[in-house]
Design a protein around this motif. Structure first.
Motif, PDB file in Angstrom:
ATOM      1  N   THR A 124      -8.102   0.622   2.642  1.00 45.29           N
ATOM      2  CA  THR A 124      -8.101   2.322   2.228  1.00 45.29           C
ATOM      3  C   THR A 124      -6.765   2.313   1.341  1.00 45.29           C
ATOM      4  O   THR A 124      -6.499   3.143   0.407  1.00 45.29           O
ATOM      5  CB  THR A 124      -7.968   3.054   3.407  1.00 45.29           C
ATOM      6  OG1 THR A 124      -6.750   2.983   4.254  1.00 45.29           O
ATOM      7  CG2 THR A 124      -9.217   3.181   4.082  1.00 45.29           C
ATOM      8  N   GLU A 125      -5.836   1.525   1.877  1.00 48.17           N
ATOM      9  CA  GLU A 125      -4.393   1.489   1.370  1.00 48.17           C
ATOM     10  C   GLU A 125      -4.211   1.482  -0.374  1.00 48.17           C
ATOM     11  O   GLU A 125      -3.901   2.307  -1.208  1.00 48.17           O
ATOM     12  CB  GLU A 125      -3.214   0.829   1.811  1.00 48.17           C
ATOM     13  CG  GLU A 125      -3.633   0.774   3.413  1.00 48.17           C
ATOM     14  CD  GLU A 125      -2.950   1.940   4.202  1.00 48.17           C
ATOM     15  OE1 GLU A 125      -2.675   2.957   3.504  1.00 48.17           O
ATOM     16  OE2 GLU A 125      -3.042   1.962   5.515  1.00 48.17           O
ATOM     17  N   PRO A 126      -4.693   0.454  -0.960  1.00 41.94           N
ATOM     18  CA  PRO A 126      -4.796   0.380  -2.334  1.00 41.94           C
ATOM     19  C   PRO A 126      -5.652   0.997  -3.011  1.00 41.94           C
ATOM     20  O   PRO A 126      -5.479   1.579  -4.264  1.00 41.94           O
ATOM     21  CB  PRO A 126      -5.155  -1.335  -2.481  1.00 41.94           C
ATOM     22  CG  PRO A 126      -5.846  -1.658  -1.088  1.00 41.94           C
ATOM     23  CD  PRO A 126      -5.094  -0.968  -0.262  1.00 41.94           C
ATOM     24  N   GLU A 154       4.117   3.711  -1.028  1.00 43.66           N
ATOM     25  CA  GLU A 154       4.130   3.532   0.707  1.00 43.66           C
ATOM     26  C   GLU A 154       2.515   2.971   0.942  1.00 43.66           C
ATOM     27  O   GLU A 154       2.460   2.434   1.985  1.00 43.66           O
ATOM     28  CB  GLU A 154       4.524   4.573   1.369  1.00 43.66           C
ATOM     29  CG  GLU A 154       5.838   4.884   1.321  1.00 43.66           C
ATOM     30  CD  GLU A 154       6.354   6.079   2.001  1.00 43.66           C
ATOM     31  OE1 GLU A 154       7.870   6.099   2.148  1.00 43.66           O
ATOM     32  OE2 GLU A 154       5.687   7.012   2.108  1.00 43.66           O
ATOM     33  N   GLU A 155       1.470   3.510   0.286  1.00 42.17           N
ATOM     34  CA  GLU A 155       0.264   3.075   0.277  1.00 42.17           C
ATOM     35  C   GLU A 155       0.502   1.204   0.049  1.00 42.17           C
ATOM     36  O   GLU A 155      -0.484   0.535   0.754  1.00 42.17           O
ATOM     37  CB  GLU A 155      -0.731   3.601  -0.479  1.00 42.17           C
ATOM     38  CG  GLU A 155      -0.896   4.954   0.020  1.00 42.17           C
ATOM     39  CD  GLU A 155      -0.912   5.663   1.366  1.00 42.17           C
ATOM     40  OE1 GLU A 155      -1.104   4.579   2.192  1.00 42.17           O
ATOM     41  OE2 GLU A 155      -1.207   6.938   1.494  1.00 42.17           O
ATOM     42  N   GLY A 156       1.091   1.132  -1.098  1.00 39.67           N
ATOM     43  CA  GLY A 156       1.435  -0.264  -1.488  1.00 39.67           C
ATOM     44  C   GLY A 156       2.059  -1.226  -0.110  1.00 39.67           C
ATOM     45  O   GLY A 156       1.471  -2.457   0.283  1.00 39.67           O
ATOM     46  N   ARG A 157       2.871  -0.385   0.605  1.00 38.56           N
ATOM     47  CA  ARG A 157       3.579  -1.330   1.914  1.00 38.56           C
ATOM     48  C   ARG A 157       2.441  -1.159   2.776  1.00 38.56           C
ATOM     49  O   ARG A 157       2.663  -2.375   3.569  1.00 38.56           O
ATOM     50  CB  ARG A 157       4.758  -0.391   2.148  1.00 38.56           C
ATOM     51  CG  ARG A 157       5.666  -1.210   2.916  1.00 38.56           C
ATOM     52  CD  ARG A 157       6.763  -0.523   3.724  1.00 38.56           C
ATOM     53  NE  ARG A 157       5.981   0.393   4.788  1.00 38.56           N
ATOM     54  CZ  ARG A 157       5.677  -0.401   5.954  1.00 38.56           C
ATOM     55  NH1 ARG A 157       5.800  -1.767   6.110  1.00 38.56           N
ATOM     56  NH2 ARG A 157       5.146   0.387   6.884  1.00 38.56           N
ATOM     57  N   HIS A 158       1.761  -0.119   3.094  1.00 40.46           N
ATOM     58  CA  HIS A 158       0.647  -0.375   4.191  1.00 40.46           C
ATOM     59  C   HIS A 158      -0.259  -1.578   3.706  1.00 40.46           C
ATOM     60  O   HIS A 158      -0.836  -1.784   4.943  1.00 40.46           O
ATOM     61  CB  HIS A 158       0.061   1.031   4.127  1.00 40.46           C
ATOM     62  CG  HIS A 158       0.914   2.167   4.666  1.00 40.46           C
ATOM     63  ND1 HIS A 158       0.335   3.545   4.740  1.00 40.46           N
ATOM     64  CD2 HIS A 158       2.257   2.426   5.133  1.00 40.46           C
ATOM     65  CE1 HIS A 158       1.473   4.442   5.292  1.00 40.46           C
ATOM     66  NE2 HIS A 158       2.387   3.495   5.305  1.00 40.46           N
ATOM     67  N   LEU A 159      -0.405  -1.641   2.617  1.00 42.04           N
ATOM     68  CA  LEU A 159      -1.416  -2.832   2.445  1.00 42.04           C
ATOM     69  C   LEU A 159      -0.777  -4.075   2.660  1.00 42.04           C
ATOM     70  O   LEU A 159      -1.148  -4.884   3.666  1.00 42.04           O
ATOM     71  CB  LEU A 159      -1.683  -3.029   0.980  1.00 42.04           C
ATOM     72  CG  LEU A 159      -2.533  -4.214   0.346  1.00 42.04           C
ATOM     73  CD1 LEU A 159      -3.645  -4.575   1.256  1.00 42.04           C
ATOM     74  CD2 LEU A 159      -2.587  -4.131  -1.020  1.00 42.04           C
ATOM     75  N   GLU A 244       5.681   7.141   7.652  1.00 41.00           N
ATOM     76  CA  GLU A 244       5.749   7.095   6.491  1.00 41.00           C
ATOM     77  C   GLU A 244       4.519   8.361   6.073  1.00 41.00           C
ATOM     78  O   GLU A 244       4.743   9.257   5.295  1.00 41.00           O
ATOM     79  CB  GLU A 244       5.432   5.776   5.674  1.00 41.00           C
ATOM     80  CG  GLU A 244       6.522   4.952   5.862  1.00 41.00           C
ATOM     81  CD  GLU A 244       6.242   3.506   5.363  1.00 41.00           C
ATOM     82  OE1 GLU A 244       7.009   3.052   4.740  1.00 41.00           O
ATOM     83  OE2 GLU A 244       5.061   2.955   5.690  1.00 41.00           O
ATOM     84  N   GLU A 245       3.404   7.915   6.699  1.00 37.85           N
ATOM     85  CA  GLU A 245       2.205   8.905   6.697  1.00 37.85           C
ATOM     86  C   GLU A 245       2.599  10.382   6.758  1.00 37.85           C
ATOM     87  O   GLU A 245       1.953  11.088   5.831  1.00 37.85           O
ATOM     88  CB  GLU A 245       1.217   8.492   7.475  1.00 37.85           C
ATOM     89  CG  GLU A 245      -0.010   8.759   7.242  1.00 37.85           C
ATOM     90  CD  GLU A 245      -0.508   7.969   5.956  1.00 37.85           C
ATOM     91  OE1 GLU A 245      -0.381   6.861   5.987  1.00 37.85           O
ATOM     92  OE2 GLU A 245      -1.051   8.569   5.020  1.00 37.85           O
ATOM     93  N   ALA A 246       3.561  10.742   7.597  1.00 33.25           N
ATOM     94  CA  ALA A 246       3.980  12.203   7.737  1.00 33.25           C
ATOM     95  C   ALA A 246       4.166  12.609   6.417  1.00 33.25           C
ATOM     96  O   ALA A 246       3.868  13.843   6.407  1.00 33.25           O
ATOM     97  CB  ALA A 246       5.020  12.377   8.648  1.00 33.25           C
TER      98      ALA A 246
END
Ligand SMILES: [Fe+2]
Ligand SMILES: [Fe+2]
Length: 483
Positions: A124-126, A154-159, A244-246
């Motif tokens: 889902t992140e990328p 940050e979505e990149g970091r979640h990946l 981060e999601e917040a």
């Protein structure tokens, strides 16, 4: 170096997991890195890769003061691997293994299950970065552009976070999965992303705000339930991701609020009282409230699909195994094994939508979705407050869970936003009242004019109440570099 609160920036990959002393994983990640950058440059934000963006970077995992703000070129962002601190004596808190020490390694019997959960989350992140890649060009302000890019990095970091777990704990098949996370593409016919909502388009900024409000909130619920995991590294990873999601949900909630405020202001100034006088409202260069409701209907219903089937043996197995819990599991007062417990599930019974008691264990998805719906409703009340304050007679409402569904109990019926079942012909006739039509999309698109001067905002949105990192109103959040 042991695991620390402070992040080690001496390696190419900033981390607090002692990568320096783990050459195998460090090498694997260094090998994965060029592919990631390649993906970022081709599928990440279109343009702006040489611009200086005022971004926050995680430099510590201390809840107070974990982030540092500075200008960064996105490809040079330090995507790090950050896990929340290990809680001494943490146990598996639910399921068949309740009370055992939390696992620091993957239990063999749950290996496939855990890998699947990590890959689905990782995918889902990328995907969302891909969905949002063209939005920079139509940013309604530099402030909003910066927020978009912050969410993207940050979505990149979640990946990275999920890929770390795959490399560290899943050997060869983990490496293969990590590679595939860079191969799938949002909306691609041949190799789509894994979940429906992540293959939809995010064509305009209202969609972006609705997406970060509704779909990132699904992300929050998934991360919350994975943060309960008995597999400790997964739990710790997700706990840090939630900080981060917040911000992502903040971007969505305030983005919609600001669009709502601007519309109400413009209506007042023009003396328009009827929010349903859509042509008159649109002439003011703002988005009418009924169209915003339609966008909310769309993104809410797509996000509900992410919770899967209401009654699910997979979810029961995850729970029993102790790998994925409920929202705020440890605060719930019950046996955390759900022996003999039931939970009310909304189901289709003889064509009627009814509540049916099901074993709580198989109703785990339904429960998480209920918690999600309650969370969505709270923020929507804040949108309604903004409308109320302006005196415009309009209220947003979440549609019924049976509305516009593609997964679960209601996938084969058509229902109104009030939850009345209706026939296909009737649906076809009326659906444009409930979901954005082509004409609605075209109108919104016509408003998506870039507004890149510091301190200025597009016609359809108000400035934020406060800036990022307490910056003043005309702060240059993105120094656009025009090649
Ligand atoms: Fe994320
Ligand atoms: Fe997010």
């Amino acid at each position: 170096m042991p695991e620390t609160t402070h992040v080690d920036y001496s390696t190419k990959i900033p981390n607090n997991v002692g990568l320096m002393d783990d050459q195998r994983v460090l090498k694997a990640l260094e090998q994965w890195h060029p592919g990631y950058i390649d993906w970022w440059m081709t599928m990440g934000p279109d343009g702006f890769q040489t611009s200086d963006v005022y971004l926050r970077t995680a430099i510590s995992i201390d809840p107070k003061g974990w982030a540092k703000f500075d200008y960064v070129k996105m490809p040079e962002y330090r995507w790090g691997i950050l896990l929340a601190p290990r809680a001494e004596g943490r146990e598996v808190n639910f399921g068949a293994h309740k009370g055992e020490p939390a696992w620091q390694e993957v239990p063999g019997e749950y290996r496939a299950m855990l890998r699947r959960l990590i890959v689905v989350q990782g995918d889902t992140e990328p995907a969302s970065v891909e969905q949002q890649r063209y939005l920079g060009k139509t940013a309604p302000s530099l402030y909003d552009m910066r927020n978009l890019f912050q969410v993207n990095v940050e979505e990149g970091r979640h990946l990275w976070a999920m890929v770390y777990l795959l490399h560290k704990y899943f050997g060869k098949d983990g490496r293969e999965e990590a590679d595939q996370l860079l191969q799938r593409r949002s909306g691609d016919a041949d190799k789509p992303r894994m979940l429906g909502a992540f293959n939809e388009e995010t064509p305009d900024w209202l969609s972006f705000f609705m997406f970060t409000y509704f779909t990132d909130r699904d992300g929050k619920m998934q991360l919350e339930s994975l943060a309960q995991s008995g597999f400790d590294p997964l739990s710790r990873t997700c706990r840090f991701m939630l900080t981060e999601e917040a911000h992502h949900m903040f971007v969505g909630e305030t983005g919609v609020t600001r669009a709502v405020e601007r519309t109400c202001q413009a209506m007042q100034e023009a003396g328009i009282e009827d929010p349903y006088d859509i042509p008159a409202v649109r002439k003011l260069g703002v988005i009418d409230l009924p169209t915003m409701q339609k966008k909310a209907n769309l993104h809410f219903s797509l996000s509900l699909d992410l919770f899967g089937n209401e009654v699910s043996t997979n979810a029961a197995n995850y729970y029993n195994a102790g790998v994925k819990g409920r929202f705020q599991e440890t605060r719930i007062e019950d046996d955390h094994q759900l022996t003999g417990a039931t939970y009310p599930v909304s189901k289709l019974v003889d064509g009627q939508i009814k509540m049916v008691e099901e074993p709580a264990l198989t109703a785990i998805n339904m429960r998480l979705r209920d918690d999600y719906v309650a969370d969505c409703a709270k923020g929507m009340e804040r949108w309604n407050k903004a409308i109320e304050k302006s005196g415009v007679a309009f209220r947003f409402k979440l549609p019924h869970v049976a509305f516009h569904r593609h997964i679960g109990e209601f996938q084969n019926i058509k229902a109104t936003p009030d939850g009345e079942a209706l026939g296909d012909a009737e649906w076809a006739k009326q659906k444009d009242q409930w979901l954005p039509s082509k004409a609605d999309g075209d109108f919104i698109q016509s408003l998506m004019q870039p507004c890149w001067e510091p301190g200025r905002f597009a016609s359809w949105i108000t400035p934020p109440k406060v800036g990022i990192d307490n910056k003043g109103g005309d702060f240059e959040y993105v120094k656009i570099h025009r090649a």
